[in-house]
Design a protein around this motif. Structure first.
Motif, mmCIF file in Angstrom:
data_model
loop_
_atom_site.group_PDB
_atom_site.id
_atom_site.type_symbol
_atom_site.label_atom_id
_atom_site.label_comp_id
_atom_site.label_asym_id
_atom_site.label_seq_id
_atom_site.Cartn_x
_atom_site.Cartn_y
_atom_site.Cartn_z
ATOM 1 N N GLU A 1 1.715 -3.409 -2.740
ATOM 2 C CA GLU A 1 1.453 -2.309 -3.668
ATOM 3 C C GLU A 1 0.526 -1.253 -3.063
ATOM 4 O OE1 GLU A 1 0.743 -2.121 -8.504
ATOM 5 O OE2 GLU A 1 -0.087 -3.777 -7.353
ATOM 6 N N ASP B 1 -5.176 -12.303 -11.451
ATOM 7 C CA ASP B 1 -3.923 -13.048 -11.487
ATOM 8 C C ASP B 1 -3.242 -13.089 -10.116
ATOM 9 O OD1 ASP B 1 -4.269 -13.503 -14.174
ATOM 10 O OD2 ASP B 1 -3.058 -11.788 -14.796
ATOM 11 N N ALA B 2 -3.607 -12.128 -9.261
ATOM 12 C CA ALA B 2 -2.989 -12.065 -7.934
ATOM 13 C C ALA B 2 -3.619 -13.047 -6.956
ATOM 14 C CB ALA B 2 -3.104 -10.647 -7.371
ATOM 15 N N ALA C 1 -1.788 -5.810 -7.668
ATOM 16 C CA ALA C 1 -1.138 -7.099 -7.886
ATOM 17 C C ALA C 1 -0.802 -7.817 -6.582
ATOM 18 C CB ALA C 1 0.126 -6.910 -8.711
ATOM 19 N N ASN C 2 -0.518 -7.059 -5.527
ATOM 20 C CA ASN C 2 -0.182 -7.670 -4.242
ATOM 21 C C ASN C 2 -0.386 -6.652 -3.126
ATOM 22 O OD1 ASN C 2 2.472 -6.165 -3.883
ATOM 23 N ND2 ASN C 2 2.867 -7.278 -5.790
ATOM 24 N N PRO D 1 -8.470 -6.680 -6.044
ATOM 25 C CA PRO D 1 -7.196 -7.199 -6.568
ATOM 26 C C PRO D 1 -7.337 -7.840 -7.945
ATOM 27 C CG PRO D 1 -7.492 -7.838 -4.283
ATOM 28 C CD PRO D 1 -8.789 -7.267 -4.738
ATOM 29 N N ASP D 2 -6.266 -7.762 -8.704
ATOM 30 C CA ASP D 2 -6.225 -8.382 -10.016
ATOM 31 C C ASP D 2 -6.442 -9.886 -9.890
ATOM 32 O OD1 ASP D 2 -5.214 -7.617 -12.926
ATOM 33 O OD2 ASP D 2 -4.375 -9.586 -12.430
#
Length: 205
Positions: free
Chosen positions: A163, A180-181, A159-160, A177-178
């Protein structure tokens, strides 16, 4: 082992929505390339308006300027229609042998794995990279899969950048990375940020 022009050794992989507005898509990808992204992925290629192969070929030319491989997610049929380097399957296809026979030439193969059996499949089929989604598994499960994996390993679902420090005990080569990130954000800054975080994690191994 498949022979391909690019060696996938890890680093940062980012994916982009191929169906989004062309100018914005190209701007985002160029920013990521300048920032040092290591692998560019395209999803939603089935929904590209107009002629899909023309857009993919244009993106491939941009990625080629930076010696960065271009991977299409799941839509393997495009390998015989456009110029890019390989395909990443979000799940192991049941008819992979038939798919392989339909593809001409060498190609990069990536696969997402969430079980021991899937990692073994990835190993035996000599995939160029394996992706494990951290959202679907516990840290213990991720560690066990990483230990039996023999391919270049990316952790997905991050997510960031903060993490990443949670996975210093796990042997991996890169991150995916996701979406949404990174969606809607400055891809140059995102890329540089994750690359810096990766270098810090790997320097402590």
């Amino acid at each position: 082992m498949k022979e391909s022009y690019f060696d996938i050794t890890g680093g940062l992989m980012l994916s982009f929505d191929a169906s989004s507005q062309k100018e914005l898509l190209l701007k985002s990808i160029k920013s990521a390339l300048i920032g040092g992204v290591d692998v560019v992925g395209l999803y939603n290629t089935k929904y590209i308006k107009g002629l899909p192969h023309e857009l993919i070929n244009e993106i491939n030319r941009e990625a080629g300027k930076f010696d960065v491989p271009l991977i299409v997610i799941d839509h393997w049929e495009m390998l015989n229609e456009a110029h890019f380097d390989g395909v990443y399957f979000t799940g192991i296809p049941e008819d992979f042998n038939k798919i392989e026979q339909k593809l001409s030439g060498d190609f990069i193969l990536g696969v997402e794995c969430s079980s021991k059996e899937e990692v073994i499949w990835s190993n035996e089929n000599e995939s160029d990279f394996c992706i494990i989604n951290i959202k679907a598994l516990s840290e213990g499960e991720i560690k066990k899969l990483s230990e039996i994996n023999t391919r270049t390993l990316f952790l997905a679902g991050i997510a960031n950048r903060e993490e990443l420090k949670n996975f210093r005990e796990i042997s991996f080569d890169g991150v995916f990375p996701d979406k949404d990130a990174v969606d809607g954000k400055n891809f140059l800054q995102i890329t540089e940020s994750f690359k810096t975080a990766l270098s810090m994690v790997f320097s402590h191994e």
